[in-house]
Design a protein around this motif. Sequence first.
Motif, PDB file in Angstrom:
ATOM      1  N   SER A   1       0.688  -0.229 -13.482  1.00 23.56           N
ATOM      2  CA  SER A   1       1.683  -0.831 -14.660  1.00 23.56           C
ATOM      3  C   SER A   1       0.556  -2.174 -15.072  1.00 23.56           C
ATOM      4  CB  SER A   1       2.249  -2.041 -14.298  1.00 23.56           C
ATOM      5  OG  SER A   1       1.977  -3.750 -12.887  1.00 23.56           O
ATOM      6  N   TYR A   2       0.282  -2.918 -15.749  1.00 18.88           N
ATOM      7  CA  TYR A   2      -0.391  -3.099 -16.821  1.00 18.88           C
ATOM      8  C   TYR A   2      -0.977  -4.770 -15.934  1.00 18.88           C
ATOM      9  CZ  TYR A   2       3.008  -6.646 -17.989  1.00 18.88           C
ATOM     10  OH  TYR A   2       3.686  -8.107 -17.598  1.00 18.88           O
ATOM     11  N   ARG A   3       0.260  -5.166 -15.155  1.00 19.53           N
ATOM     12  CA  ARG A   3      -0.205  -6.678 -14.282  1.00 19.53           C
ATOM     13  C   ARG A   3      -0.809  -6.190 -12.999  1.00 19.53           C
ATOM     14  NH1 ARG A   3       4.710  -9.282 -12.313  1.00 19.53           N
ATOM     15  NH2 ARG A   3       4.841  -9.959 -14.222  1.00 19.53           N
ATOM     16  N   ARG A   4      -0.559  -4.379 -12.081  1.00 17.81           N
ATOM     17  CA  ARG A   4      -2.088  -4.366 -11.613  1.00 17.81           C
ATOM     18  C   ARG A   4      -3.145  -4.278 -11.770  1.00 17.81           C
ATOM     19  NH1 ARG A   4      -1.037  -5.351  -6.409  1.00 17.81           N
ATOM     20  NH2 ARG A   4      -2.660  -3.313  -5.534  1.00 17.81           N
ATOM     21  N   LEU A   5      -3.561  -3.035 -13.370  1.00 21.11           N
ATOM     22  CA  LEU A   5      -4.735  -3.096 -13.879  1.00 21.11           C
ATOM     23  C   LEU A   5      -5.791  -4.048 -13.613  1.00 21.11           C
ATOM     24  CD1 LEU A   5      -3.489  -0.099 -16.123  1.00 21.11           C
ATOM     25  CD2 LEU A   5      -5.333   0.434 -14.221  1.00 21.11           C
ATOM     26  N   LEU A   6      -4.735  -4.863 -14.225  1.00 19.76           N
ATOM     27  CA  LEU A   6      -5.503  -6.728 -14.558  1.00 19.76           C
ATOM     28  C   LEU A   6      -5.671  -7.574 -13.157  1.00 19.76           C
ATOM     29  CD1 LEU A   6      -3.592  -7.656 -17.942  1.00 19.76           C
ATOM     30  CD2 LEU A   6      -5.778  -7.030 -17.818  1.00 19.76           C
ATOM     31  N   THR A   7      -4.846  -7.401 -12.212  1.00 24.89           N
ATOM     32  CA  THR A   7      -4.835  -8.315 -11.957  1.00 24.89           C
ATOM     33  C   THR A   7      -5.873  -7.834 -10.167  1.00 24.89           C
ATOM     34  OG1 THR A   7      -2.609  -8.069 -11.076  1.00 24.89           O
ATOM     35  CG2 THR A   7      -3.369 -10.175 -11.985  1.00 24.89           C
ATOM     36  N   SER A   8      -5.895  -6.423 -10.339  1.00 21.57           N
ATOM     37  CA  SER A   8      -6.151  -5.657  -9.007  1.00 21.57           C
ATOM     38  C   SER A   8      -6.906  -5.058  -9.530  1.00 21.57           C
ATOM     39  CB  SER A   8      -4.752  -5.278  -7.828  1.00 21.57           C
ATOM     40  OG  SER A   8      -4.199  -6.339  -7.890  1.00 21.57           O
ATOM     41  N   PRO A   9      -7.539  -4.586 -10.226  1.00 25.74           N
ATOM     42  CA  PRO A   9      -8.655  -3.169 -10.670  1.00 25.74           C
ATOM     43  C   PRO A   9      -9.596  -2.598  -9.862  1.00 25.74           C
ATOM     44  CG  PRO A   9      -9.931  -5.052 -11.718  1.00 25.74           C
ATOM     45  CD  PRO A   9      -8.070  -6.068 -11.135  1.00 25.74           C
ATOM     46  N   ILE A  10      -9.711  -3.051  -8.564  1.00 23.02           N
ATOM     47  CA  ILE A  10     -10.274  -2.751  -7.314  1.00 23.02           C
ATOM     48  C   ILE A  10      -9.719  -1.368  -6.237  1.00 23.02           C
ATOM     49  CG2 ILE A  10     -12.039  -2.639  -5.703  1.00 23.02           C
ATOM     50  CD1 ILE A  10     -14.097  -5.411  -7.022  1.00 23.02           C
ATOM     51  N   LEU A  11      -8.657  -2.393  -6.145  1.00 25.68           N
ATOM     52  CA  LEU A  11      -7.746  -1.621  -5.702  1.00 25.68           C
ATOM     53  C   LEU A  11      -6.748  -0.644  -5.934  1.00 25.68           C
ATOM     54  CD1 LEU A  11      -5.464  -4.601  -3.783  1.00 25.68           C
ATOM     55  CD2 LEU A  11      -7.230  -2.757  -2.281  1.00 25.68           C
ATOM     56  N   THR A  12      -6.520  -0.863  -7.412  1.00 25.98           N
ATOM     57  CA  THR A  12      -5.475   0.143  -8.290  1.00 25.98           C
ATOM     58  C   THR A  12      -6.816   1.808  -8.263  1.00 25.98           C
ATOM     59  OG1 THR A  12      -4.622  -1.426  -9.678  1.00 25.98           O
ATOM     60  CG2 THR A  12      -4.997   1.069 -10.477  1.00 25.98           C
ATOM     61  N   LEU A  13      -8.257   1.202  -8.661  1.00 27.42           N
ATOM     62  CA  LEU A  13      -9.188   2.301  -8.857  1.00 27.42           C
ATOM     63  C   LEU A  13      -9.619   3.016  -7.296  1.00 27.42           C
ATOM     64  CD1 LEU A  13     -11.065   3.843 -10.442  1.00 27.42           C
ATOM     65  CD2 LEU A  13     -13.144   2.053  -9.581  1.00 27.42           C
ATOM     66  N   ASN A  14      -9.495   2.484  -6.419  1.00 30.38           N
ATOM     67  CA  ASN A  14      -9.209   3.048  -4.987  1.00 30.38           C
ATOM     68  C   ASN A  14      -7.733   4.005  -5.374  1.00 30.38           C
ATOM     69  OD1 ASN A  14     -11.691   1.478  -4.701  1.00 30.38           O
ATOM     70  ND2 ASN A  14     -11.118   0.097  -3.494  1.00 30.38           N
ATOM     71  N   TYR A  15      -6.419   3.277  -5.157  1.00 27.87           N
ATOM     72  CA  TYR A  15      -5.691   3.180  -4.893  1.00 27.87           C
ATOM     73  C   TYR A  15      -5.876   5.455  -5.636  1.00 27.87           C
ATOM     74  CZ  TYR A  15      -0.815   4.766  -4.972  1.00 27.87           C
ATOM     75  OH  TYR A  15       0.765   5.445  -5.038  1.00 27.87           O
ATOM     76  N   SER A  16      -6.301   5.258  -6.945  1.00 32.10           N
ATOM     77  CA  SER A  16      -5.998   5.742  -8.100  1.00 32.10           C
ATOM     78  C   SER A  16      -7.192   6.879  -7.654  1.00 32.10           C
ATOM     79  CB  SER A  16      -6.670   5.846  -9.407  1.00 32.10           C
ATOM     80  OG  SER A  16      -6.144   7.076 -10.648  1.00 32.10           O
ATOM     81  N   MET A  17      -8.428   6.943  -7.161  1.00 32.60           N
ATOM     82  CA  MET A  17      -9.542   7.956  -6.528  1.00 32.60           C
ATOM     83  C   MET A  17      -8.716   8.504  -5.019  1.00 32.60           C
ATOM     84  SD  MET A  17     -13.346   5.735  -6.501  1.00 32.60           S
ATOM     85  CE  MET A  17     -13.780   7.372  -5.910  1.00 32.60           C
ATOM     86  N   LYS A  18      -7.606   8.065  -4.398  1.00 32.19           N
ATOM     87  CA  LYS A  18      -7.463   8.698  -2.703  1.00 32.19           C
ATOM     88  C   LYS A  18      -6.183   9.468  -3.730  1.00 32.19           C
ATOM     89  CE  LYS A  18      -6.006   5.752   0.703  1.00 32.19           C
ATOM     90  NZ  LYS A  18      -5.363   4.220   0.757  1.00 32.19           N
ATOM     91  N   GLU A  19      -5.172   9.608  -4.254  1.00 30.32           N
ATOM     92  CA  GLU A  19      -4.620  10.194  -5.004  1.00 30.32           C
ATOM     93  C   GLU A  19      -4.894  11.422  -5.631  1.00 30.32           C
ATOM     94  OE1 GLU A  19      -0.426   8.589  -6.217  1.00 30.32           O
ATOM     95  OE2 GLU A  19      -1.832   8.080  -7.360  1.00 30.32           O
ATOM     96  N   CYS A  20      -6.690  11.428  -6.112  1.00 35.70           N
ATOM     97  CA  CYS A  20      -6.962  12.303  -6.632  1.00 35.70           C
ATOM     98  C   CYS A  20      -7.847  13.081  -5.386  1.00 35.70           C
ATOM     99  CB  CYS A  20      -8.420  11.986  -7.541  1.00 35.70           C
ATOM    100  SG  CYS A  20      -7.592  11.480  -9.204  1.00 35.70           S
TER     101      CYS A  20
END
Length: 294
Positions: free
Chosen positions: A187-206
């Motif tokens: 969500s936009y809120r996660r992308l703004l408040t937790s960018p590093i966690l969100t990026l790490n999660y995205s990489m794990k999913e990849c």
Amino acid sequence: MKSAAHFVKVLIVFLVLKNNMQTTKISEKNAVYWDELCGSNIAKVLGVTDSSIASLKKFDDWYFDYYPYLFDHIPFAEMPNKKVLDIGLGYGTVAQRLAESGALYTGLDIAQGPVSMVNHRLSQCHLAGNAVQGSILSPPFDPGTFDYVTAIGCLHHTGNLQLAIDQCYRLLKPGGRLIFMVYYAYSYRRLLTSPILTLNYSMKECFGYHGVVGESSKKQSAAYDASAEGDLAPHTDWISARSLKHFCRAFSSVNATTENIAQERPFQKRSREDLLKTKWPSIVGLDIYATATK
């Protein structure tokens, strides 16, 4: 080789027991935390001071006005004479609407407060149905009992989202549907408040990971749930639509869409009413609404 295999078995048993103990602790904390009705802060703002029919209608009118898309996901018109299990009761708004629709209603909540509220609603409105206290992780119902299971905004607090979904599957009749909402990891809120966690999660999913984001900071959790005293929910998960569909792989079909948006950064200059009419909720909305058919 035998020693290695034995070690692996012992390790697996240890990890399972540890996970079960953690889940039990979360359930115990949830039973206390959610005894305060979800929505209590809004109720105070609205001036809801009692549980009379008039006061609860004031809350319900606000609720359905704030979440108008609920009617796109919960088929109330299809509910008459259908056995419906409603999980995570909160202030009981959805519960009452389900009972009013003619559903053969059963409510389930980890905490006594919401159970008492729903049973009070049903009684004072002369509606059939009953709510009981218990956990969806170990539900007190027979397999294949229900035509529908609804769970709006609660399964991500259980501490074991996969088990919660599996139990919903078990409780449904063949062809039955699970209709639920969980928090969206991208969500936009996660992308703004937790960018590093969100990026790490995205990489794990990849790389093939299927699961939840996991624990976040108190500040990040506070943006979603907080009691009147400012206490945070004992556990909160966020998940992508991709991982959620994997969690629902036992079902014959799964549809998932994102909804919800708030008048906050980066959308603070537009009213929420206008924002709901844009495409942003369907792209980076706060919540995933899913329907899984057994």
